[in-house]
Design an enzyme around this catalytic site. Structure first.
Site, PDB file in Angstrom:
ATOM      1  N   HIS A 136      -3.771  -7.291 -36.189  1.00 50.02           N
ATOM      2  CA  HIS A 136      -3.843  -8.726 -36.455  1.00 50.02           C
ATOM      3  C   HIS A 136      -2.482  -9.358 -36.728  1.00 50.02           C
ATOM      4  O   HIS A 136      -2.280 -10.549 -36.477  1.00 50.02           O
ATOM      5  CB  HIS A 136      -4.772  -8.976 -37.662  1.00 50.02           C
ATOM      6  CG  HIS A 136      -4.972 -10.420 -37.990  1.00 50.02           C
ATOM      7  ND1 HIS A 136      -5.839 -11.228 -37.281  1.00 50.02           N
ATOM      8  CD2 HIS A 136      -4.425 -11.213 -38.949  1.00 50.02           C
ATOM      9  CE1 HIS A 136      -5.819 -12.449 -37.797  1.00 50.02           C
ATOM     10  NE2 HIS A 136      -4.967 -12.472 -38.803  1.00 50.02           N
ATOM     11  N   ASN A 176       0.669 -19.170 -26.252  1.00 51.65           N
ATOM     12  CA  ASN A 176       1.118 -20.120 -27.263  1.00 51.65           C
ATOM     13  C   ASN A 176       1.238 -19.343 -28.550  1.00 51.65           C
ATOM     14  O   ASN A 176       0.286 -18.703 -28.978  1.00 51.65           O
ATOM     15  CB  ASN A 176       0.101 -21.249 -27.451  1.00 51.65           C
ATOM     16  CG  ASN A 176      -0.057 -22.106 -26.196  1.00 51.65           C
ATOM     17  OD1 ASN A 176       0.910 -22.377 -25.508  1.00 51.65           O
ATOM     18  ND2 ASN A 176      -1.280 -22.522 -25.915  1.00 51.65           N
ATOM     19  N   HIS A 189      -2.299 -13.022 -29.202  1.00 53.53           N
ATOM     20  CA  HIS A 189      -3.111 -13.149 -27.998  1.00 53.53           C
ATOM     21  C   HIS A 189      -2.494 -14.183 -27.072  1.00 53.53           C
ATOM     22  O   HIS A 189      -1.664 -15.000 -27.483  1.00 53.53           O
ATOM     23  CB  HIS A 189      -4.551 -13.570 -28.348  1.00 53.53           C
ATOM     24  CG  HIS A 189      -4.670 -14.996 -28.794  1.00 53.53           C
ATOM     25  ND1 HIS A 189      -4.218 -15.441 -30.020  1.00 53.53           N
ATOM     26  CD2 HIS A 189      -5.182 -16.097 -28.173  1.00 53.53           C
ATOM     27  CE1 HIS A 189      -4.457 -16.750 -30.146  1.00 53.53           C
ATOM     28  NE2 HIS A 189      -5.032 -17.172 -29.042  1.00 53.53           N
ATOM     29  N   GLN A 191      -3.562 -16.453 -23.177  1.00 55.52           N
ATOM     30  CA  GLN A 191      -4.692 -16.992 -22.441  1.00 55.52           C
ATOM     31  C   GLN A 191      -4.395 -16.922 -20.951  1.00 55.52           C
ATOM     32  O   GLN A 191      -3.242 -16.830 -20.530  1.00 55.52           O
ATOM     33  CB  GLN A 191      -4.963 -18.442 -22.856  1.00 55.52           C
ATOM     34  CG  GLN A 191      -5.368 -18.586 -24.320  1.00 55.52           C
ATOM     35  CD  GLN A 191      -5.686 -20.029 -24.684  1.00 55.52           C
ATOM     36  OE1 GLN A 191      -6.654 -20.600 -24.185  1.00 55.52           O
ATOM     37  NE2 GLN A 191      -4.872 -20.619 -25.529  1.00 55.52           N
TER      38      GLN A 191
END
Lengths: 360, 360
Positions: A136, A176, A189, A191
């Site tokens: 995380h 981003n 992460h 996209q």
């Protein structure tokens, strides 16, 4: 590398596990009571004043917004009740966005509509989330080499898959990073968008490249890369197969473009050796970004990819990295000159930014 | 209305007082030890990948940044030692920006350069600040009617003056309001830019309008206004002479376009009655903005003005108002889809926004 393992989420969305050598995914059933998906979550509307399509995705207002770490939907969820990734662990996963701006299959919209008046079209396409790591708190720059390479492999897989689908004109892998640019999930992460139209900036760039080819007989981007190499003042990093530089007319306080040294249109055309090199220099650049102000830099990473065909054949695969952070404490905002007129005003010289990034 | 009173600041910049009837400005000498101005504060660089000019204004990094209210450089400074406006009071003032992105006189850059390779040009042009009121805590929406009308008069004066100067292609009056979009001075003010080139968005809009005229024989913007009036679903406010609507393909969470009901190219072509009407409906719209979430709305206001000549003759004066606030607590950020690909994704339907603004 081996093919990814496919899984299906509770509302029917596809999830793909990409694994490091020797790892095998162990997904569990997704037992969340998810509502059924909206088959037509958005529409495209044509703006006649600019000649551009705009996506109207009104159902996304309620999307997940800065959840606490213990409720992170991108961390592994071994119970199948808490996460978008129902598994005890993973290396890299890709899944369809639960709140997509574009979804479903159908016809793309190539260029302006023939009809007059107000014209709308279904917002077909694809929006995927790619989790770079199960950790995380990490970042792309922190990934071990083999892990960064796995992300690149996943991008390449998705590019090939989505480009083959009807109605998808352009595949855009991007990241981003940072609350300063509105990121609502801290978990590392990116996209992947499959647009049903050529995005306005890509269309503008291809028009420039076409005009350049007609005038000079050469590829615009290859000529720009050669000119940056010959000048040298804005080079940030080089490998045998890639070159990174701050562009001559940079718009952003921190802006770096990363080009392969030979013309390819997208990730699928790179060799394994080039993909290795790409993963290494891409990660190196993001590491420089974080060292620039001794703090995680908010940034946008944009992979410009093209089809290898007539209309898009003048494209040249490259990455554009941008940050709005103009000093350790100040952000560059896109206010009226930029937002209303597209007239960008940079606060720093490209040469000074390149020198700083080169030295890091 | 009477001509403004001109004054000169310590570093040679021009300051203009615009006064309400019966008021007379009483400036004092500006006694600040200001450093001399840089005669060439910026340069233009041509981006061959997009065909657009970018302004590189590197000396602006040290511009005034969120000073405390007692040090506001836009409040009246009766001692001549504390403020950009050396006077005990004022109604509306306009002065050259101390940290300009564009300055000086010279040739503009009409279109792409003829030369190949890296091309730069002097950043000539004009950057002005317009203070709407001496009251540090007000806003445009709070101005009395006659005072709002005086701001419009000042915009009109500056438009006529700057359009007549050599090298200035486009005059852009605008307001950025709110810390959320990076405003560093809270005092109610706007800015006026005289660009030495046609900004990219204006050029794109004029190209659309030219194509529309060739295809239909009519003005694109006039036809769009007529279509919005005929549809009605997105109308926000109307007066005898002006119409405000949320555009069919709105890009921003809050976006309103304000058109005069007859085609003019810029403020100088409006009659006194139309200017009265414009000031009233413009202020009305900004008041609706502040009532939308019961809090001052961060917004950008952009006056799209054109020359009445061949290349710009297809333009239609109008105002585009935009806000990034997508709910009472959330902002819309321009992340990679918008910033890297110009592919805008709206989170709300234009019709729902229009209905809310209409009801306020």
């Amino acid at each position: 590398m081996s093919a990814p393992t496919s899984w299906t989420l509770a509302d029917g969305r596809e999830l793909l596990f990409f694994d490091l050598p020797g790892h095998t995914p162990a997904p569990v059933p997704d037992r969340r009571p998810l509502p059924p998906r909206d088959p037509e979550p958005s529409e495209l509307r044509f703006d006649r004043t600019t000649g551009q399509w705009v996506i109207i995705a009104a159902q996304r207002q309620d999307r997940t917004y800065k959840p606490p770490a213990e409720a992170c939907p991108l961390c592994p969820g071994p119970t199948g009740l808490t996460s978008e990734v129902p598994a005890t662990d993973y290396d890299v996963v890709v899944f369809e966005n639960r709140f997509p701006s574009l979804a479903g299959e159908g016809n793309g919209v190539a260029g302006p509509p023939e009809a007059d008046g107000f014209v709308a079209a279904p917002g077909v396409g694809r929006c995927e989330v790619i989790c770079f790591s199960a950790d995380h708190t990490g970042s792309f720059a922190d990934l071990p080499t083999a892990h960064a390479r796995l992300v690149v492999q996943a991008w390449r897989h998705r590019t090939a898959d989505l480009l083959a689908r009807p109605g998808i004109e352009q595949v855009f892998c991007f990241e981003n990073r940072g609350e300063e640019i509105g990121v609502t999930l801290a978990h590392p992460h990116g996209q992947i968008y499959g647009y049903p139209y050529l995005t306005p900036r890509t269309a503008a760039m291809l028009a420039q490249a076409r005009d350049h080819r007609i005038a000079h007989g050469t590829n615009l981007f290859a000529d720009l890369l050669a000119a940056e190499l010959a000048d040298g003042a804005r080079i940030v990093a080089q490998t045998e197969m890639f070159t990174a530089f701050v562009p001559f007319a940079a718009r952003w306080p921190v802006e770096v473009h990363l080009y392969p040294n030979r013309l390819v249109h997208n990730l699928t055309e790179l060799t394994d050796a080039e993909l290795d090199d790409f993963a290494a220099i891409y990660r190196d650049l993001l590491g420089r970004f974080d060292r620039l102000y001794d703090a995680p830099l908010p940034y946008m990473a944009a992979l410009h990819q093209y089809r290898d065909d007539g209309e898009q054949g003048d494209g040249y695969f490259h990455v554009e990295l941008m940050s709005i952070k103009r000093s350790a404490t100040k952000l560059k905002y896109l206010a009226a000159s930029e937002s209303a007129m597209d007239a960008f005003i940079a606060d720093v010289t490209p040469e000074s930014v390149a020198a700083r990034l080169r030295a890091l």
